[in-house]
Design a protein around this motif. Structure first.
Motif, PDB file in Angstrom:
ATOM      1  N   VAL A 171       0.848  -1.204   0.000  1.00 31.84           N
ATOM      2  CA  VAL A 171       0.000   0.000   0.000  1.00 31.84           C
ATOM      3  C   VAL A 171       0.881   1.250   0.000  1.00 31.84           C
ATOM      4  O   VAL A 171       0.626   2.216  -0.730  1.00 31.84           O
ATOM      5  CB  VAL A 171      -0.938   0.002   1.218  1.00 31.84           C
ATOM      6  N   VAL A 172       1.937   1.228   0.817  1.00 34.43           N
ATOM      7  CA  VAL A 172       2.847   2.377   0.901  1.00 34.43           C
ATOM      8  C   VAL A 172       3.489   2.654  -0.459  1.00 34.43           C
ATOM      9  O   VAL A 172       3.454   3.777  -0.965  1.00 34.43           O
ATOM     10  CB  VAL A 172       3.946   2.124   1.966  1.00 34.43           C
ATOM     11  N   ASN A 173       4.082   1.626  -1.067  1.00 32.53           N
ATOM     12  CA  ASN A 173       4.807   1.823  -2.317  1.00 32.53           C
ATOM     13  C   ASN A 173       3.891   2.181  -3.480  1.00 32.53           C
ATOM     14  O   ASN A 173       4.248   3.012  -4.321  1.00 32.53           O
ATOM     15  CB  ASN A 173       5.626   0.571  -2.648  1.00 32.53           C
ATOM     16  N   SER A 174       2.716   1.573  -3.548  1.00 30.02           N
ATOM     17  CA  SER A 174       1.799   1.899  -4.635  1.00 30.02           C
ATOM     18  C   SER A 174       1.282   3.326  -4.494  1.00 30.02           C
ATOM     19  O   SER A 174       1.109   4.033  -5.491  1.00 30.02           O
ATOM     20  CB  SER A 174       0.630   0.908  -4.671  1.00 30.02           C
ATOM     21  N   THR A 175       1.057   3.776  -3.261  1.00 27.77           N
ATOM     22  CA  THR A 175       0.600   5.152  -3.048  1.00 27.77           C
ATOM     23  C   THR A 175       1.718   6.148  -3.327  1.00 27.77           C
ATOM     24  O   THR A 175       1.484   7.246  -3.839  1.00 27.77           O
ATOM     25  CB  THR A 175       0.076   5.328  -1.602  1.00 27.77           C
ATOM     26  N   GLN A 176       2.953   5.765  -3.012  1.00 25.30           N
ATOM     27  CA  GLN A 176       4.090   6.622  -3.381  1.00 25.30           C
ATOM     28  C   GLN A 176       4.160   6.804  -4.889  1.00 25.30           C
ATOM     29  O   GLN A 176       4.384   7.910  -5.390  1.00 25.30           O
ATOM     30  CB  GLN A 176       5.393   6.015  -2.856  1.00 25.30           C
ATOM     31  N   ASP A 177       3.969   5.717  -5.642  1.00 24.46           N
ATOM     32  CA  ASP A 177       3.954   5.818  -7.102  1.00 24.46           C
ATOM     33  C   ASP A 177       2.856   6.764  -7.569  1.00 24.46           C
ATOM     34  O   ASP A 177       3.047   7.559  -8.498  1.00 24.46           O
ATOM     35  CB  ASP A 177       3.729   4.436  -7.727  1.00 24.46           C
ATOM     36  N   GLU A 178       1.700   6.680  -6.918  1.00 26.26           N
ATOM     37  CA  GLU A 178       0.579   7.546  -7.287  1.00 26.26           C
ATOM     38  C   GLU A 178       0.900   9.012  -7.021  1.00 26.26           C
ATOM     39  O   GLU A 178       0.585   9.889  -7.827  1.00 26.26           O
ATOM     40  CB  GLU A 178      -0.668   7.117  -6.492  1.00 26.26           C
ATOM     41  N   VAL A 179       1.551   9.291  -5.899  1.00 29.61           N
ATOM     42  CA  VAL A 179       1.927  10.672  -5.572  1.00 29.61           C
ATOM     43  C   VAL A 179       2.956  11.192  -6.572  1.00 29.61           C
ATOM     44  O   VAL A 179       2.842  12.322  -7.062  1.00 29.61           O
ATOM     45  CB  VAL A 179       2.487  10.762  -4.133  1.00 29.61           C
ATOM     46  N   PHE A 180       3.951  10.361  -6.917  1.00 29.32           N
ATOM     47  CA  PHE A 180       4.954  10.795  -7.891  1.00 29.32           C
ATOM     48  C   PHE A 180       4.340  11.049  -9.268  1.00 29.32           C
ATOM     49  O   PHE A 180       4.849  11.856 -10.042  1.00 29.32           O
ATOM     50  CB  PHE A 180       6.071   9.752  -8.009  1.00 29.32           C
ATOM     51  N   SER A 181       3.245  10.358  -9.580  1.00 27.33           N
ATOM     52  CA  SER A 181       2.605  10.558 -10.874  1.00 27.33           C
ATOM     53  C   SER A 181       1.755  11.829 -10.915  1.00 27.33           C
ATOM     54  O   SER A 181       1.385  12.292 -11.989  1.00 27.33           O
ATOM     55  CB  SER A 181       1.723   9.348 -11.219  1.00 27.33           C
ATOM     56  N   LYS A 182       1.457  12.398  -9.759  1.00 26.66           N
ATOM     57  CA  LYS A 182       0.599  13.579  -9.702  1.00 26.66           C
ATOM     58  C   LYS A 182       1.358  14.856  -9.366  1.00 26.66           C
ATOM     59  O   LYS A 182       0.834  15.949  -9.584  1.00 26.66           O
ATOM     60  CB  LYS A 182      -0.514  13.366  -8.655  1.00 26.66           C
ATOM     61  N   TYR A 183       2.552  14.742  -8.808  1.00 26.17           N
ATOM     62  CA  TYR A 183       3.310  15.917  -8.378  1.00 26.17           C
ATOM     63  C   TYR A 183       4.756  15.828  -8.856  1.00 26.17           C
ATOM     64  O   TYR A 183       5.321  14.735  -8.943  1.00 26.17           O
ATOM     65  CB  TYR A 183       3.305  16.055  -6.855  1.00 26.17           C
ATOM     66  N   ILE A 184       5.350  16.973  -9.138  1.00 28.16           N
ATOM     67  CA  ILE A 184       6.780  17.039  -9.421  1.00 28.16           C
ATOM     68  C   ILE A 184       7.498  17.249  -8.084  1.00 28.16           C
ATOM     69  O   ILE A 184       7.578  18.364  -7.577  1.00 28.16           O
ATOM     70  CB  ILE A 184       7.118  18.188 -10.377  1.00 28.16           C
ATOM     71  N   ILE A 185       7.978  16.157  -7.505  1.00 24.13           N
ATOM     72  CA  ILE A 185       8.649  16.224  -6.211  1.00 24.13           C
ATOM     73  C   ILE A 185       9.912  15.369  -6.253  1.00 24.13           C
ATOM     74  O   ILE A 185      10.054  14.499  -7.110  1.00 24.13           O
ATOM     75  CB  ILE A 185       7.737  15.752  -5.053  1.00 24.13           C
ATOM     76  N   ASP A 186      10.806  15.615  -5.312  1.00 23.81           N
ATOM     77  CA  ASP A 186      12.028  14.828  -5.171  1.00 23.81           C
ATOM     78  C   ASP A 186      11.848  13.778  -4.081  1.00 23.81           C
ATOM     79  O   ASP A 186      11.039  13.938  -3.158  1.00 23.81           O
ATOM     80  CB  ASP A 186      13.212  15.728  -4.791  1.00 23.81           C
ATOM     81  N   GLY A 187      12.667  12.731  -4.179  1.00 25.19           N
ATOM     82  CA  GLY A 187      12.634  11.703  -3.148  1.00 25.19           C
ATOM     83  C   GLY A 187      12.907  12.224  -1.745  1.00 25.19           C
ATOM     84  O   GLY A 187      12.177  11.887  -0.809  1.00 25.19           O
ATOM     85  N   PRO A 188      13.939  13.065  -1.551  1.00 24.91           N
ATOM     86  CA  PRO A 188      14.206  13.579  -0.203  1.00 24.91           C
ATOM     87  C   PRO A 188      13.054  14.416   0.361  1.00 24.91           C
ATOM     88  O   PRO A 188      12.866  14.465   1.582  1.00 24.91           O
ATOM     89  CB  PRO A 188      15.461  14.442  -0.399  1.00 24.91           C
TER      90      PRO A 188
END
Length: 381
Positions: A221-238
């Motif tokens: 759930v954590v990793n799939s939601t992280q993928d979803e957030v990265f697909s919606k926002y221009i953000i960095d990992g840190p």
């Protein structure tokens, strides 16, 4: 400026050193009895919440320091530094070839620009991660550390399932083949273990696998939601690292302060050997540390290595992309597992070694397929 090979060597060494020590500290904290200076007894450290709180606070501070060091510019606002979009909306930056290499993900156009939605997503990810960690830690009471490591190397399964169930994503056929290989490897590792003499090993083993399974599902759930957030926002990992650990610290601190008397029995910590009861998990952890001071070094080492290791992972991802990172982390997991086998005298049968080889072969195939996909995308740019 470091030579590129020296820079890569530094990243590899940082990840190896940080997470090998981190993993060994985790096993020591969960399985080793510590001597008491107040009583003639030994006891294990049982406060998973306290351990997670210290580590997440270390990680949050490390991520913020990294952002301030690498991204801060004169006149830059805190929202820009931390990747929080303005409430009025913003246009995504134009990414070129070098940006694609740096972030290792395709050019995306954010579909949301609400800071509230982004922060809620971070809070949800942190909640799931905070719930997942105790299950993984508690599973070590019933399964060996190599089993935990091998299971944690199979995140492809829960991540794929959660992406399909939660976000309706589709995968190519080779992904399903890899899932089959991973599942078979896990089965072989558990099925061909050496038998134990007496004492309900099947019940313990099944309970440990159940706890590990819950941990992996929540990780998915954590990793799939992280993928979803990265697909919606221009953000960095840190930036994600910072917010995830801030929210995780708040969540686990609240849990530490929650009265023990109101905590359901199946969620409460196991009683200490002295039989003492405490008002909450925080007072229990602090009491254990005061009577077992030797645990302090392991807690600090565990948290510091976790924080430094996360930073090396994000730096490596930014400089070299996911293929190099996957190669490093896969070989690191193998080395950690082998160290655990030799240092803590775990015995593996031929069938178990075959299962280990099958799992890591599957992960290697995934890295190769990722490389081919990435190369194809670059040729189209």
């Amino acid at each position: 400026m470091l030579h590129p090979y020296a820079q890569l060597g530094l990243c590899v060494g940082g990840i190896y050193a940080s997470f090998i020590v981190w993993a060994l500290c985790q096993e020591r904290l969960s399985t080793t009895p510590y001597e008491s200076i107040a009583f003639p007894t030994t006891d294990k450290f049982r406060s998973v919440l306290f351990l997670n709180t210290i580590q997440s606070s270390f990680c949050a501070v490390s991520a913020l320091a990294f952002l301030l060091t690498t991204k801060s510019r004169p006149g830059m606002t805190w929202s820009a530094l931390l990747g929080v979009p303005k409430s009025t909306g913003r246009q995504p930056p134009v990414l070129g070839v070098e940006d694609l290499k740096r972030y290792d993900r395709p050019l995306v156009t954010p579909t949301r620009t609400s800071p509230g939605h982004l922060l809620r997503s971070y809070a949800f990810i942190s909640l799931m991660a905070s719930l997942a960690a105790p299950f993984g830690f508690l599973s070590l009471s019933y399964i060996s550390f190599p089993t935990l490591l091998l299971g944690k190397s199979c995140k492809l399964v829960p991540v794929m399932v959660m992406n399909i169930v939660l976000y309706r994503r589709k995968y190519p056929m080779h992904k399903y083949v890899l899932v089959g290989m991973v599942t078979t490897g896990i089965w072989a590792f558990m099925a061909f273990k050496e038998g134990k003499k007496k004492g309900g090993p099947e019940t313990s083993s099944l309970l440990g696998l159940l706890l590990l399974g819950i941990n992996l599902i929540l990780d998915g759930v954590v990793n799939s939601t992280q993928d979803e957030v990265f697909s919606k926002y221009i953000i960095d990992g840190p930036q994600m690292m910072f917010f995830m650990n801030v929210f995780s610290t708040l969540i686990t601190t609240a849990a530490l302060l929650f009265p023990t008397a109101l905590t359901p029995s199946f969620l409460a910590e196991a009683p200490s050997t002295t039989g003492e009861t405490y008002f909450n998990a925080l007072s229990s952890a602090l009491s254990f540390i005061s009577t077992h001071p030797s645990v302090t070094f392991d807690i600090i080492t565990f948290s510091l290595c976790g924080a430094v290791g996360q930073l090396f992972i994000f730096v490596t991802l930014s400089l070299y992309g996911s293929l190099t990172l996957v190669t490093i982390t896969v070989t690191r997991k193998m080395m950690t597992m082998l160290l655990s086998v030799f240092l803590f005298d775990h015995r593996l049968t031929f069938g178990q070694w075959s299962g280990v080889g099958l799992v890591f072969a599957a992960i290697g195939m995934e890295a190769y397929e990722s490389y081919k996909s990435k190369k194809k995308k670059k040729s189209k740019v």
